[in-house]
Design a protein around this motif. Structure first.
Motif, PDB file in Angstrom:
ATOM      1  N   MET A  21      -8.458   4.422  -3.338  1.00  0.00           N
ATOM      2  CA  MET A  21      -7.074   3.972  -3.369  1.00  0.00           C
ATOM      3  C   MET A  21      -6.559   3.723  -1.952  1.00  0.00           C
ATOM      4  O   MET A  21      -5.910   2.729  -1.692  1.00  0.00           O
ATOM      5  CB  MET A  21      -6.176   5.007  -4.055  1.00  0.00           C
ATOM      6  CG  MET A  21      -6.397   5.122  -5.546  1.00  0.00           C
ATOM      7  SD  MET A  21      -5.859   3.669  -6.447  1.00  0.00           S
ATOM      8  CE  MET A  21      -4.101   3.790  -6.191  1.00  0.00           C
ATOM      9  N   ALA A  22      -6.848   4.632  -1.019  1.00  0.00           N
ATOM     10  CA  ALA A  22      -6.376   4.472   0.359  1.00  0.00           C
ATOM     11  C   ALA A  22      -6.944   3.205   0.985  1.00  0.00           C
ATOM     12  O   ALA A  22      -6.267   2.520   1.746  1.00  0.00           O
ATOM     13  CB  ALA A  22      -6.748   5.692   1.184  1.00  0.00           C
ATOM     14  N   ALA A  23      -8.178   2.886   0.645  1.00  0.00           N
ATOM     15  CA  ALA A  23      -8.827   1.714   1.221  1.00  0.00           C
ATOM     16  C   ALA A  23      -8.233   0.417   0.681  1.00  0.00           C
ATOM     17  O   ALA A  23      -8.322  -0.615   1.326  1.00  0.00           O
ATOM     18  CB  ALA A  23     -10.327   1.754   0.940  1.00  0.00           C
ATOM     19  N   THR A  24      -7.616   0.452  -0.520  1.00  0.00           N
ATOM     20  CA  THR A  24      -7.102  -0.766  -1.123  1.00  0.00           C
ATOM     21  C   THR A  24      -5.600  -0.955  -0.891  1.00  0.00           C
ATOM     22  O   THR A  24      -5.060  -1.980  -1.250  1.00  0.00           O
ATOM     23  CB  THR A  24      -7.373  -0.782  -2.639  1.00  0.00           C
ATOM     24  OG1 THR A  24      -6.735   0.347  -3.227  1.00  0.00           O
ATOM     25  CG2 THR A  24      -8.850  -0.774  -2.933  1.00  0.00           C
ATOM     26  N   ARG A  61       0.356   1.363  -4.093  1.00  0.00           N
ATOM     27  CA  ARG A  61      -0.792   2.201  -4.490  1.00  0.00           C
ATOM     28  C   ARG A  61      -1.529   1.595  -5.678  1.00  0.00           C
ATOM     29  O   ARG A  61      -2.738   1.586  -5.734  1.00  0.00           O
ATOM     30  CB  ARG A  61      -0.301   3.593  -4.862  1.00  0.00           C
ATOM     31  CG  ARG A  61       0.385   4.320  -3.735  1.00  0.00           C
ATOM     32  CD  ARG A  61       1.207   5.491  -4.237  1.00  0.00           C
ATOM     33  NE  ARG A  61       0.567   6.209  -5.308  1.00  0.00           N
ATOM     34  CZ  ARG A  61       0.203   7.475  -5.266  1.00  0.00           C
ATOM     35  NH1 ARG A  61       0.463   8.181  -4.213  1.00  0.00           N
ATOM     36  NH2 ARG A  61      -0.380   8.056  -6.288  1.00  0.00           N
ATOM     37  N   CYS A  62      -0.743   1.127  -6.657  1.00  0.00           N
ATOM     38  CA  CYS A  62      -1.291   0.505  -7.860  1.00  0.00           C
ATOM     39  C   CYS A  62      -0.142  -0.228  -8.541  1.00  0.00           C
ATOM     40  O   CYS A  62       0.999  -0.129  -8.100  1.00  0.00           O
ATOM     41  CB  CYS A  62      -1.923   1.547  -8.790  1.00  0.00           C
ATOM     42  SG  CYS A  62      -0.777   2.819  -9.389  1.00  0.00           S
ATOM     43  N   SER A  81       3.672   0.680  -7.790  1.00  0.00           N
ATOM     44  CA  SER A  81       3.764   2.113  -7.543  1.00  0.00           C
ATOM     45  C   SER A  81       3.716   2.341  -6.036  1.00  0.00           C
ATOM     46  O   SER A  81       2.760   1.939  -5.371  1.00  0.00           O
ATOM     47  CB  SER A  81       2.608   2.855  -8.206  1.00  0.00           C
ATOM     48  OG  SER A  81       2.609   4.211  -7.805  1.00  0.00           O
ATOM     49  N   ILE A  82       4.765   2.985  -5.511  1.00  0.00           N
ATOM     50  CA  ILE A  82       4.808   3.279  -4.079  1.00  0.00           C
ATOM     51  C   ILE A  82       4.639   4.777  -3.820  1.00  0.00           C
ATOM     52  O   ILE A  82       4.619   5.212  -2.677  1.00  0.00           O
ATOM     53  CB  ILE A  82       6.100   2.746  -3.431  1.00  0.00           C
ATOM     54  CG1 ILE A  82       7.334   3.376  -4.058  1.00  0.00           C
ATOM     55  CG2 ILE A  82       6.137   1.219  -3.550  1.00  0.00           C
ATOM     56  CD1 ILE A  82       8.626   3.038  -3.326  1.00  0.00           C
ATOM     57  N   GLY A  83       4.515   5.538  -4.876  1.00  0.00           N
ATOM     58  CA  GLY A  83       4.305   6.978  -4.799  1.00  0.00           C
ATOM     59  C   GLY A  83       4.295   7.530  -6.210  1.00  0.00           C
ATOM     60  O   GLY A  83       4.660   6.832  -7.158  1.00  0.00           O
ATOM     61  N   PRO A  84       3.892   8.782  -6.370  1.00  0.00           N
ATOM     62  CA  PRO A  84       3.903   9.374  -7.710  1.00  0.00           C
ATOM     63  C   PRO A  84       5.320   9.352  -8.299  1.00  0.00           C
ATOM     64  O   PRO A  84       6.261   9.835  -7.678  1.00  0.00           O
ATOM     65  CB  PRO A  84       3.427  10.806  -7.479  1.00  0.00           C
ATOM     66  CG  PRO A  84       2.658  10.746  -6.192  1.00  0.00           C
ATOM     67  CD  PRO A  84       3.362   9.699  -5.361  1.00  0.00           C
ATOM     68  N   GLY A  85       5.476   8.727  -9.466  1.00  0.00           N
ATOM     69  CA  GLY A  85       6.776   8.642 -10.116  1.00  0.00           C
ATOM     70  C   GLY A  85       7.760   7.729  -9.415  1.00  0.00           C
ATOM     71  O   GLY A  85       8.961   7.859  -9.597  1.00  0.00           O
ATOM     72  N   SER A 104      -4.800  -1.590 -11.257  1.00  0.00           N
ATOM     73  CA  SER A 104      -3.903  -1.105 -12.304  1.00  0.00           C
ATOM     74  C   SER A 104      -3.762   0.404 -12.176  1.00  0.00           C
ATOM     75  O   SER A 104      -4.720   1.097 -11.868  1.00  0.00           O
ATOM     76  CB  SER A 104      -4.451  -1.434 -13.692  1.00  0.00           C
ATOM     77  OG  SER A 104      -4.433  -2.814 -13.900  1.00  0.00           O
ATOM     78  N   CYS A 105      -2.542   0.885 -12.457  1.00  0.00           N
ATOM     79  CA  CYS A 105      -2.300   2.328 -12.440  1.00  0.00           C
ATOM     80  C   CYS A 105      -2.958   2.957 -13.659  1.00  0.00           C
ATOM     81  O   CYS A 105      -2.952   2.382 -14.734  1.00  0.00           O
ATOM     82  CB  CYS A 105      -0.810   2.615 -12.487  1.00  0.00           C
ATOM     83  SG  CYS A 105       0.109   2.003 -11.059  1.00  0.00           S
TER      84      CYS A 105
END
Length: 107
Positions: A21-24, A61-62, A81-85, A104-105
Motif C-alpha cells: 500500500m505504501a508503495a502505491t 490509500r485506496c 480513502s485518505i486514512g482509516p475511516g 480498491s479498498c
C-alpha cells in the motif's frame, strides 16, 4: 459544495500489505477554493469526521465506489480513502483520471 468522504477500516491479514500500500500511494491536490469535508463513509449520509483546507495535498490509500457526486473535477462515484475511516469524493481531487488511480479498498 459537498466533498463527502466515506470511511472504512482496512485489514487484509497480510503482513506484506502495508508495504505494498505504501508503495502505491501518490499525492494529489484537492480543489482550490473548496474546503473539503472528510466523511466516515462513501456518501454524504455519513458523518463529517474532518475538513481539509482548499488546495491541500492528500495521499490516496485506496478507493471505493459510493454515492455519485459532482464537483470541480466532474461527476463520479469514486471515493478516496485518505486514512482509516476517512474518505473524500474523488470529484474534488485532481487525479488526472476519470477512473481509479489506486487499489480498491478491502473491508
Amino acid at each position: 459544495m459537498d466533498g463527502s468522504v466515506a470511511g472504512e477500516a482496512e485489514g487484509t491479514g497480510d503482513a506484506a500489505a502495508p508495504a505494498v500500500m505504501a508503495a502505491t500511494r501518490r499525492s494529489f491536490q484537492i480543489a482550490s477554493g473548496q474546503q473539503l469535508k472528510v466523511r466516515g463513509g462513501p456518501s454524504t449520509t455519513y458523518p463529517v469526521v474532518g475538513k481539509l483546507a482548499p488546495g491541500s495535498w492528500i495521499e490516496i490509500r485506496c478507493q471505493r465506489r459510493g454515492q455519485r457526486i459532482t464537483g470541480p473535477y466532474g461527476t463520479t462515484d469514486i471515493w478516496d480513502s485518505i486514512g482509516p475511516g476517512e474518505f473524500v469524493s474523488d470529484a474534488y481531487v485532481r487525479t488526472g483520471s476519470d477512473g481509479p488511480v489506486a487499489p480498491s479498498c478491502t473491508s
